[in-house]
Design a protein around this motif. Structure first.
Motif, PDB file in Angstrom:
ATOM      1  N   LEU A   1       4.434   9.391  -2.973  1.00  0.00           N
ATOM      2  CA  LEU A   1       3.728   7.926  -2.260  1.00  0.00           C
ATOM      3  C   LEU A   1       5.050   7.376  -0.971  1.00  0.00           C
ATOM      4  N   GLN A   2       3.511   7.138   0.127  1.00  0.00           N
ATOM      5  CA  GLN A   2       3.822   7.010   1.102  1.00  0.00           C
ATOM      6  C   GLN A   2       3.303   6.252   1.741  1.00  0.00           C
ATOM      7  N   ALA A   3       4.454   5.268   2.972  1.00  0.00           N
ATOM      8  CA  ALA A   3       4.259   4.024   3.559  1.00  0.00           C
ATOM      9  C   ALA A   3       3.565   4.417   5.001  1.00  0.00           C
ATOM     10  N   PRO A   4       2.106   3.439   5.539  1.00  0.00           N
ATOM     11  CA  PRO A   4       1.650   3.338   6.456  1.00  0.00           C
ATOM     12  C   PRO A   4       2.935   3.804   7.868  1.00  0.00           C
ATOM     13  N   HIS A   5       1.913   5.219   7.930  1.00  0.00           N
ATOM     14  CA  HIS A   5       2.714   5.036   9.419  1.00  0.00           C
ATOM     15  C   HIS A   5       2.534   4.647  10.604  1.00  0.00           C
ATOM     16  N   GLU A   6       3.128   3.094  10.258  1.00  0.00           N
ATOM     17  CA  GLU A   6       3.016   2.658  12.001  1.00  0.00           C
ATOM     18  C   GLU A   6       4.483   1.281  11.852  1.00  0.00           C
ATOM     19  N   SER A   7       4.820   1.461  12.563  1.00  0.00           N
ATOM     20  CA  SER A   7       7.081   1.189  13.043  1.00  0.00           C
ATOM     21  C   SER A   7       6.968  -0.533  12.549  1.00  0.00           C
TER      22      SER A   7
ATOM     23  N   TYR B   1      -4.782   5.727  -1.794  1.00  0.00           N
ATOM     24  CA  TYR B   1      -4.292   4.549  -1.658  1.00  0.00           C
ATOM     25  C   TYR B   1      -3.817   3.557  -3.389  1.00  0.00           C
ATOM     26  N   ILE B   2      -2.528   3.209  -3.541  1.00  0.00           N
ATOM     27  CA  ILE B   2      -2.586   2.186  -5.034  1.00  0.00           C
ATOM     28  C   ILE B   2      -1.578   1.256  -4.216  1.00  0.00           C
ATOM     29  N   LEU B   3      -1.337  -0.261  -5.030  1.00  0.00           N
ATOM     30  CA  LEU B   3      -0.546  -1.003  -4.627  1.00  0.00           C
ATOM     31  C   LEU B   3       0.106  -0.776  -5.619  1.00  0.00           C
ATOM     32  N   THR B   4       1.522  -0.872  -5.159  1.00  0.00           N
ATOM     33  CA  THR B   4       2.757  -0.540  -5.936  1.00  0.00           C
ATOM     34  C   THR B   4       4.162  -1.559  -5.114  1.00  0.00           C
ATOM     35  N   LYS B   5       4.924  -1.444  -5.964  1.00  0.00           N
ATOM     36  CA  LYS B   5       6.178  -1.966  -5.369  1.00  0.00           C
ATOM     37  C   LYS B   5       7.013  -1.096  -4.673  1.00  0.00           C
ATOM     38  N   ALA B   6       7.395  -1.666  -3.468  1.00  0.00           N
ATOM     39  CA  ALA B   6       8.648  -1.156  -2.539  1.00  0.00           C
ATOM     40  C   ALA B   6       9.078   0.005  -2.911  1.00  0.00           C
ATOM     41  N   GLU B   7      10.117  -0.260  -3.821  1.00  0.00           N
ATOM     42  CA  GLU B   7      11.455   1.036  -4.162  1.00  0.00           C
ATOM     43  C   GLU B   7      10.140   2.399  -4.663  1.00  0.00           C
ATOM     44  N   ASP B   8       9.229   2.302  -4.544  1.00  0.00           N
ATOM     45  CA  ASP B   8       7.722   3.150  -5.338  1.00  0.00           C
ATOM     46  C   ASP B   8       7.574   4.609  -4.418  1.00  0.00           C
ATOM     47  N   ILE B   9       7.876   3.874  -2.950  1.00  0.00           N
ATOM     48  CA  ILE B   9       7.750   3.804  -1.962  1.00  0.00           C
ATOM     49  C   ILE B   9       8.032   5.061  -1.113  1.00  0.00           C
ATOM     50  N   CYS B  10       8.230   5.586  -0.293  1.00  0.00           N
ATOM     51  CA  CYS B  10       8.859   6.599   0.543  1.00  0.00           C
ATOM     52  C   CYS B  10       8.299   6.598   2.408  1.00  0.00           C
ATOM     53  N   ILE B  11       9.174   5.910   3.175  1.00  0.00           N
ATOM     54  CA  ILE B  11       8.737   5.440   5.086  1.00  0.00           C
ATOM     55  C   ILE B  11       9.160   7.517   4.705  1.00  0.00           C
TER      56      ILE B  11
ATOM     57  N   LEU C   1       0.504  -1.474  -0.189  1.00  0.00           N
ATOM     58  CA  LEU C   1      -0.387   0.424   0.245  1.00  0.00           C
ATOM     59  C   LEU C   1       1.455   1.352   0.213  1.00  0.00           C
ATOM     60  N   GLY C   2       0.881   2.408  -1.269  1.00  0.00           N
ATOM     61  CA  GLY C   2       1.595   3.700  -0.901  1.00  0.00           C
ATOM     62  C   GLY C   2       0.444   4.438  -0.841  1.00  0.00           C
ATOM     63  N   TYR C   3       0.274   5.161  -0.043  1.00  0.00           N
ATOM     64  CA  TYR C   3      -0.582   6.796   0.024  1.00  0.00           C
ATOM     65  C   TYR C   3      -0.048   7.798  -0.338  1.00  0.00           C
ATOM     66  N   LYS C   4      -1.066   7.849  -1.255  1.00  0.00           N
ATOM     67  CA  LYS C   4      -0.577  10.015  -1.921  1.00  0.00           C
ATOM     68  C   LYS C   4      -2.089  10.429  -0.840  1.00  0.00           C
ATOM     69  N   VAL C   5      -1.322  11.676   0.066  1.00  0.00           N
ATOM     70  CA  VAL C   5      -1.817  12.394   0.282  1.00  0.00           C
ATOM     71  C   VAL C   5      -1.734  13.935   0.095  1.00  0.00           C
ATOM     72  N   HIS C   6      -3.082  14.103  -0.530  1.00  0.00           N
ATOM     73  CA  HIS C   6      -3.354  15.009  -1.215  1.00  0.00           C
ATOM     74  C   HIS C   6      -4.045  16.523   0.225  1.00  0.00           C
ATOM     75  N   ASP C   7      -3.906  17.592   0.140  1.00  0.00           N
ATOM     76  CA  ASP C   7      -4.026  18.689   1.087  1.00  0.00           C
ATOM     77  C   ASP C   7      -5.817  19.337   0.729  1.00  0.00           C
TER      78      ASP C   7
END
Length: 241
Positions: free
Chosen positions: A171-177, A148-158, A123-129
Motif C-alpha cells: 500500500l502506497q502513500a500519496p506521492h506528495e511531499s 485506495y482504501i482507508l487504513t492506518k499509517a503503519e500499513d502504508i509505505c512511502i 489513504l493507502g493506494y494499491k497500484v495494479h498493472d
C-alpha cells in the motif's frame, strides 16, 4: 443567557440537548457537535457537509456552538470515524485527499498518540498493472491503475524508490511531499527501509588473478577523483581518503 451562571452553562455544554434531524429520526447532540449555518465560503461548506448545522442563537453560542469547524475539530472527527467522513464527502478520493492535505499543513497535535497511530484514516493506494502479463507484445501500454482504501499509517509505505514500488505489492502513500512527511510522522515507513538486500557470489572464488590486479590498479588510479572534496559538496567520511 443572563439567567444562567457559568457553572450551568458549562454543564449544558456537555449535555446532549440540541435536536437535529438524522434521516427520519430526531437525535440529540452536544453543543460541540453542531455548528451554526454560515456564508457559503469553502470552510462553511465543508462544515455543513460533515456536521449538523443549525440557525444562530445567542444562547447556543454561549454554551459552545461555533460558526464553523476548525482543523482540530475535523481531525477529531476523521480519526474517530473516517468511513463516515468519506461517505459524507460523496466517497470522493479527491476531496478526502484535500482534507488530509489541509490537516497535514498544520497538524493539530503535539505528539502522535496511540489513537492517532491506530486509526485507519489515511489513504493507502494499491497500484495494479493493467498490461498483459502473458509476455505477448501489446500495441499500446496502459498506465498503472490505483485503487485506495482507508487504513492506518503503519500499513502504508512511502515510495522513495520507484523500482521497489513497482516490484512489491504494498500500500502506497500519496506521492506528495507534504503528505509523505505527514505519513512518516504518523508511523509510515519508507520502502527502502523495509526492503532487505542480500548478495550471493556465484562461481569459483579466486584471489590474486591478473583481472583483480588490473582492477585494483584502476581503482588506485581513479581514487583521487572519487574522494576529492573539491568535486562534491557532501562531507567526506572520516579517513575516506
Amino acid at each position: 443567557t443572563n439567567d444562567f451562571d457559568k457553572r450551568s452553562l458549562l454543564n449544558l455544554s456537555k449535555t446532549k440537548f440540541i435536536p437535529c434531524k438524522n434521516g427520519d429520526l430526531i437525535e440529540w447532540y452536544q453543543p460541540g457537535d453542531v455548528y451554526f449555518k454560515n456564508s457559503n465560503d469553502d470552510d462553511s461548506a465543508l462544515t455543513e457537509i460533515l456536521y449538523h448545522v443549525i440557525e444562530f442563537s445567542p444562547f447556543l453560542a454561549a454554551v459552545g456552538v461555533k460558526s464553523e469547524a476548525s482543523v482540530p475539530d475535523i481531525f477529531r472527527l476523521i480519526i474517530s470515524d473516517p468511513d463516515v467522513v468519506m461517505e459524507k464527502l460523496g466517497n470522493s478520493e479527491v476531496k478526502y485527499r484535500a482534507l488530509l492535505r489541509r490537516i497535514a499543513a498544520n497538524p493539530p497535535f503535539k505528539s502522535v498518540t496511540a489513537e492517532i497511530r491506530n486509526s485507519p484514516f489515511l489513504l493507502g493506494y494499491k497500484v495494479h498493472d493493467q498490461n498483459d502479463q502473458s509476455g505477448k507484445n501489446s500495441a499500446s501500454s496502459l498506465p498503472p491503475k490505483a485503487t485506495y482504501i482507508l487504513t492506518k499509517a503503519e500499513d502504508i509505505c512511502i515510495i522513495d524508490n520507484s523500482f521497489f514500488g513497482r516490484m512489491f505489492p504494498v500500500l502506497q502513500a500519496p506521492h506528495e511531499s507534504d503528505l509523505e512527511d505527514f505519513y512518516a510522522k504518523l508511523g509510515s515507513t519508507y520502502i527502502t527501509k523495509r526492503v532487505e538486500k542480500t548478495f550471493e557470489v556465484i562461481g569459483e572464488k579466486k584471489q590474486k588473478t591478473s583481472l583483480t590486479h588490473d582492477l585494483i590498479q584502476r581503482i588506485q588510479e581513479r581514487r583521487p577523483l572519487l574522494v576529492s572534496p573539491d568535486i562534491t559538496s557532501r562531507p567526506m567520511e572520516a579517513n575516506a581518503s
